[in-house]
Design an enzyme around this catalytic site. Structure first.
Site, mmCIF file in Angstrom:
data_model
loop_
_atom_site.group_PDB
_atom_site.id
_atom_site.type_symbol
_atom_site.label_atom_id
_atom_site.label_comp_id
_atom_site.label_asym_id
_atom_site.label_seq_id
_atom_site.Cartn_x
_atom_site.Cartn_y
_atom_site.Cartn_z
ATOM 1 N N ASP A 47 9.214 10.508 4.740
ATOM 2 C CA ASP A 47 8.131 9.972 3.942
ATOM 3 C C ASP A 47 8.768 9.408 2.665
ATOM 4 O OD1 ASP A 47 5.404 9.684 2.881
ATOM 5 O OD2 ASP A 47 5.959 11.356 1.588
ATOM 6 N N ASP A 49 6.686 8.249 -0.821
ATOM 7 C CA ASP A 49 6.049 8.626 -2.085
ATOM 8 C C ASP A 49 5.946 10.135 -2.225
ATOM 9 O OD1 ASP A 49 5.515 6.002 -3.120
ATOM 10 O OD2 ASP A 49 3.989 5.795 -1.559
ATOM 11 N N SER A 157 5.666 5.797 6.043
ATOM 12 C CA SER A 157 4.964 5.768 4.763
ATOM 13 C C SER A 157 3.980 4.612 4.722
ATOM 14 C CB SER A 157 5.979 5.613 3.624
ATOM 15 O OG SER A 157 5.340 5.410 2.379
ATOM 16 N N THR A 158 2.969 4.735 3.861
ATOM 17 C CA THR A 158 2.041 3.619 3.665
ATOM 18 C C THR A 158 2.542 2.649 2.597
ATOM 19 O OG1 THR A 158 0.769 4.913 2.056
ATOM 20 C CG2 THR A 158 0.032 4.981 4.356
#
Length: 288
Positions: A47, A49, A157-158
């Site tokens: 991931d 953030d 991740s976005t």
């Protein structure tokens, strides 16, 4: 076959996804069949953030507020409010959710949501380039070790490509993309964490068993997504997530650790210790 040709072949096979969002030069780090059979750890998924860097409180939140101000929206997200909004995964989803809770605000079209998100992303890149955001303890060390051991790694991740590029270019150098095999970022899957879709997407592309992978996350939503895909998960809680429930994690650690700044960790078995989270430590997580 050259690495460049391998990239072309895999990108062609993936079809719809832009290669910069799905695969880069990391194919150069693929291990031979003999190396794969000799090791248990087949891949590591990161991931971004909160996991690779503490980006939320002093990064994304600040960038959102700058975007709201620039575009003339009477909105300000303070640290406490933003912490609650982080329960909504995905930046555009977060904007839509906040607006749904505030009917006094003018309705937003999809194009306006995209505009806010794009302007916010530009402000985020500025914060990174100003040196306001750094990689968390042990991240570069572990990435370097994974590269030296030729363990394939990918991102889940976005975050946008532009935001990821700014963050990792600053922290790892201009050739950061060579380290990663797939970039599962942005809207590559339609449903965000805690849905396991992004991790199922990565498992399929890596062609590995979930039990031979370790995911690094910092949130409960990310943990549920990872364990939902059957992957052992190591949690390094971030500033906003330190009080969340991580009972399903294979390990919870204060950080990844660096020489002089060891991590403190606790396994799902209850065993505790301190030191560096290295490749050998991750191998133990997948071997049980």
């Amino acid at each position: 076959m050259t690495v460049d040709r391998m990239v072309e072949v895999v990108v062609a096979a993936l079809g719809a996804h832009d290669d910069r969002h799905s695969i880069r030069g990391g194919l150069a780090n693929l291990r031979t069949r003999e190396e794969r059979s000799a090791m248990t750890l087949e891949a590591v998924f990161f991931d971004v953030d909160g996991t690779i860097a503490e980006t939320e409180r002093g990064g994304h939140r600040v960038a959102y507020n700058a975007a709201f101000q620039e575009l003339g929206y009477p909105v300000h997200w303070d640290p406490e409010l933003y912490g609650k909004l982080l329960d909504v995964m995905g930046g555009k989803e977060r904007i839509r959710f906040y607006w749904s809770q505030h009917p006094e605000l003018p309705a937003l079209s999809d194009a306006q949501v995209e505009q806010i998100h794009d302007v916010k992303a530009a402000h985020f890149r500025e914060l990174v380039n100003e040196g306001r955001l750094e990689l968390r303890i042990g991240v570069k060390r572990l990435l370097d070790e994974l590269a030296s051991r030729r363990v394939p790694i990918s991102i889940a991740s976005t975050i946008t490509f532009e935001g990821l590029d700014a963050l990792l270019r600053k922290g790892l150098g201009d050739d950061w993309q060579d380290r990663f095999q797939y970039l599962g970022i942005g809207d590559v899957v339609p449903v965000k964490k805690p849905d396991p879709g992004i991790y199922l997407w990565l498992l399929e592309r890596h062609g590995v068993d979930a039990r031979d992978v370790v995911t690094l996350e910092d949130t409960r939503a990310g943990l549920l997504a990872s364990v939902g895909a059957g992957i052992p998960t190591l949690i390094t809680p971030s500033d906003y997530t330190k009080d969340q429930d991580f009972s399903e994690a294979a390990c919870v650690a204060s950080s990844l650790g660096d020489p002089g700044a060891p991590a403190h960790w606790r396994l799902s078995s209850g065993a505790e210790g301190s030191g560096l989270i290295d490749v050998g430590f991750l191998e133990k997580l997948v071997s049980g």
